[in-house]
Design a protein around this motif. Structure first.
Motif, short mmCIF file in Angstrom:
data_model
loop_
_atom_site.label_atom_id
_atom_site.label_comp_id
_atom_site.label_asym_id
_atom_site.label_seq_id
_atom_site.Cartn_x
_atom_site.Cartn_y
_atom_site.Cartn_z
N ILE A 45 0.88 -1.17 0.00
CA ILE A 45 0.00 0.00 0.00
C ILE A 45 0.92 1.22 0.00
N VAL A 46 0.77 2.08 -0.99
CA VAL A 46 1.64 3.25 -1.10
C VAL A 46 0.77 4.49 -1.32
N ILE A 47 1.12 5.56 -0.63
CA ILE A 47 0.41 6.83 -0.81
C ILE A 47 1.29 7.79 -1.59
N LEU A 48 0.78 8.28 -2.69
CA LEU A 48 1.46 9.25 -3.55
C LEU A 48 0.70 10.56 -3.45
N ASN A 49 1.26 11.51 -2.73
CA ASN A 49 0.58 12.79 -2.43
C ASN A 49 1.31 13.91 -3.17
N PHE A 50 0.72 14.33 -4.30
CA PHE A 50 1.29 15.41 -5.12
C PHE A 50 0.20 16.42 -5.49
N PRO A 51 0.45 17.72 -5.32
CA PRO A 51 1.55 18.33 -4.61
C PRO A 51 1.63 17.84 -3.16
N ASN A 52 2.85 17.67 -2.69
CA ASN A 52 3.06 17.08 -1.38
C ASN A 52 2.80 18.08 -0.26
N ASN A 53 2.16 17.58 0.79
CA ASN A 53 2.07 18.30 2.06
C ASN A 53 3.00 17.55 3.01
N PRO A 54 4.09 18.15 3.48
CA PRO A 54 4.28 19.59 3.71
C PRO A 54 5.16 20.34 2.72
N THR A 55 5.79 19.67 1.74
CA THR A 55 6.86 20.32 0.99
C THR A 55 6.40 21.18 -0.18
N GLY A 56 5.18 20.93 -0.69
CA GLY A 56 4.75 21.66 -1.87
C GLY A 56 5.50 21.23 -3.12
N TYR A 57 5.81 19.92 -3.22
CA TYR A 57 6.56 19.43 -4.38
C TYR A 57 5.72 18.48 -5.20
N THR A 58 5.77 18.67 -6.52
CA THR A 58 5.20 17.74 -7.49
C THR A 58 6.32 17.26 -8.40
N PRO A 59 6.42 15.97 -8.68
CA PRO A 59 7.49 15.48 -9.55
C PRO A 59 7.45 16.12 -10.94
N PRO B 135 13.04 21.43 -2.03
CA PRO B 135 12.41 21.58 -3.35
C PRO B 135 10.91 21.83 -3.23
N PHE B 136 10.41 22.79 -3.99
CA PHE B 136 8.97 23.10 -4.02
C PHE B 136 8.62 23.70 -5.35
N ASN B 137 7.40 23.48 -5.80
CA ASN B 137 6.98 24.00 -7.10
C ASN B 137 5.46 24.07 -7.25
N SER B 138 4.71 23.82 -6.17
CA SER B 138 3.26 23.65 -6.31
C SER B 138 2.58 23.66 -4.95
N GLY B 139 1.25 23.63 -4.98
CA GLY B 139 0.47 23.44 -3.76
C GLY B 139 0.34 24.68 -2.88
N TYR B 140 0.19 24.42 -1.57
CA TYR B 140 -0.03 25.47 -0.58
C TYR B 140 1.22 25.79 0.24
N PHE B 141 2.20 24.88 0.23
CA PHE B 141 3.27 24.95 1.21
C PHE B 141 4.66 24.97 0.57
N MET B 142 5.64 25.37 1.41
CA MET B 142 7.04 25.10 1.14
C MET B 142 7.71 24.95 2.50
N CYS B 143 8.91 24.38 2.49
CA CYS B 143 9.63 24.15 3.74
C CYS B 143 11.04 24.70 3.65
N VAL B 144 11.53 25.19 4.78
CA VAL B 144 12.94 25.54 4.87
C VAL B 144 13.58 24.64 5.92
N ASP C 112 -4.77 13.46 -3.84
CA ASP C 112 -4.71 14.60 -4.77
C ASP C 112 -5.35 15.86 -4.20
N ALA C 113 -5.11 16.10 -2.91
CA ALA C 113 -5.77 17.22 -2.22
C ALA C 113 -5.48 18.57 -2.89
N TYR C 114 -4.27 18.75 -3.40
CA TYR C 114 -3.87 20.06 -3.93
C TYR C 114 -3.77 20.06 -5.45
N PHE C 115 -4.52 19.16 -6.07
CA PHE C 115 -4.43 18.98 -7.51
C PHE C 115 -4.65 20.30 -8.26
#
Length: 429
Positions: A189-203, A362-371, A231-234
């Motif tokens: 079972i694998v979860i693929l969350n893009f854009p990712n929470n918390p990083t805001g990254y999409t491949p 790395p970030f490029n999408s969604g609601y978030f980014m991380c430092v 796909d919450a932030y699709f």
């Protein structure tokens, strides 16, 4: 086992033994009760006197309601006050399926299920857990993941979250994901969350292709895979070269050993966080309407046994919006605001002095980014200084600060990063 559950199991097992094996014990035992009270209520539909429904009706046969509530709602009472079906309203289910195809052209010609309505995406992930997660099952997630997976899957269903490294060389670590898919037991079972929470990254397109290849390799190796798309932030992608479709498009008919489960909804896409409407859809190679109907019935049974049904008023309001000629234009305007905030973050991060204390993941999408803070610095200490001295609120995750730029005006972005830098100075003093 209830005969109605067995009937659904027989359909699933005959059509796909793999999907049947992927079901949890709860998933195998659940069913939507078409007999009993619900069945008798359905049979009584259209009768002159109908005393089956567990709701109050006015003498004119309209839903009973309080004027103090009705006066604030500009919708037909029949679209607001009665229960919605546990499957969700048929009209919004049909519309959302059409929208999935519109937003994911790669699905053209591929057969997917009719979405079942959930109480937004948290509940959607929970219903996925109900259907497929047994106590002790492993669920593969990146090491940077939405913390609510713990409450939903670990606490409620006894799952063990198995983490893989999220980033390598400033991109998605596909090899780390593949290693987890190929190792251990046959059920995955694998979860693929893009854009990712918390990083805001999409491949990127190349990374997404590599992820698809990794899943395919695992399936060919005999792994039976539930691939869950959170796909919450699709749709909130801000850079060229980044995948704009859900990976569901590729996995929905990839291999007989891969069941693709899409959990999505308008919560973040359409800025309706409080409406609590989401959807869960299925796709796999060789599926037909009969097996999809059985999976939908089981999912609706899980929904009924959990929350009964999602709110009618929310589904009605959303359907009206989706059918509005202004819907896409309005959505585009909000995207432009989000993109401007994202661009302001990128601009602010050009400040050389910030690198003394933190660097962006790395970030490029969604609601978030991380430092990520400099080694030895405590994110929670910096977070507390930010609140007390600079009136800035962020989330601390170990040595990482998560920034919801979605909630910050573009004009305030630079001030926010100056505050982070100054708080780091204070913490380092």
């Amino acid at each position: 086992m209830n005969p109605q559950a067995k009937e659904l199991n027989d359909i699933i097992q005959a059509k796909s033994p793999v999907v049947f094996d992927l079901l949890s014990e709860k998933g195998k035992n659940i069913f939507f009760p078409k007999k009993g009270i619900l069945g008798q209520t359905a049979e009584a539909k259209g009768t002159k006197i109908n005393a089956t429904i567990g709701a109050a009706i006015e003498d004119d046969n309209s839903p009973m309601r309080l004027p103090s509530i009705e006066k604030n709602i500009n919708l037909d009472p029949s679209l607001v006050f009665p229960y919605a079906p546990s499957f969700g309203r048929p009209d919004i289910r049909k519309k959302w399926k059409e929208m999935i195809y519109d937003k994911n052209p790669g699905l053209k010609g591929k057969n997917i299920s009719l979405p079942v309505v959930t109480n937004a995406l948290t509940h959607g992930i929970s219903m996925m857990g109900y259907m497929f997660v047994n106590d002790g099952d492993e669920v593969i997630v990146p090491d940077l993941f939405w913390g609510n997976y713990n409450l939903i899957l670990t606490n409620a269903y006894g799952a063990k979250l198995v983490k893989f490294n999220t980033f390598k060389d400033k991109g998605f670590d596909v090899e780390a994901l593949k290693e987890q898919l190929l190792s251990g037991g046959d059920k995955k079972i694998v979860i693929l969350n893009f854009p990712n929470n918390p990083t805001g990254y999409t491949p990127t397109f190349a990374e997404m292709k590599a992820i698809v290849a990794a899943v395919s390799e695992a399936a060919e190796a005999g792994k039976k895979i539930v691939a869950v798309m959170d796909d919450a932030y699709f749709g909130l992608v801000y850079e060229d070269g980044v995948a704009t479709e859900s990976i569901f498009s590729e996995l929905a008919d990839m291999h007989e050993n891969v069941l693709a489960v899409k959990v999505d909804g308008p919560t973040k896409e359409d800025y309706v966080w409080g409406f609590r409407v989401g959807f869960i859809s299925y796709g796999f190679k060789g599926a037909d309407d009969a097996i999809y109907s059985a999976l939908e019935s089981k999912t609706a049974g899980a929904v009924r046994g959990n929350i009964s049904n999602a709110a009618n008023i929310s589904q009605s309001l959303l359907l009206h919006a989706f059918e509005s000629p202004d819907y896409q234009t309005e959505k585009d305007r909000k995207y432009d605001i989000m993109k401007a905030r994202y661009d302001a973050v990128k601009e602010a991060l050009n400040e050389e002095k910030y690198k003394t204390y933190f660097s962006a993941l790395p970030f490029n999408s969604g609601y978030f980014m991380c430092v990520k803070l400099r080694e030895g610095m405590e994110a929670d200490k910096v977070r507390q200084i930010l609140i007390e001295k600079y009136s800035i609120g962020l989330i601390a995750l170990g040595d990482i600060l998560r920034i919801a730029f979605s909630a910050v005006a573009a004009s305030d972005i630079k001030t926010m990063f100056e505050g982070i830098y100054n708080a780091c100075l204070d913490a380092d003093a």
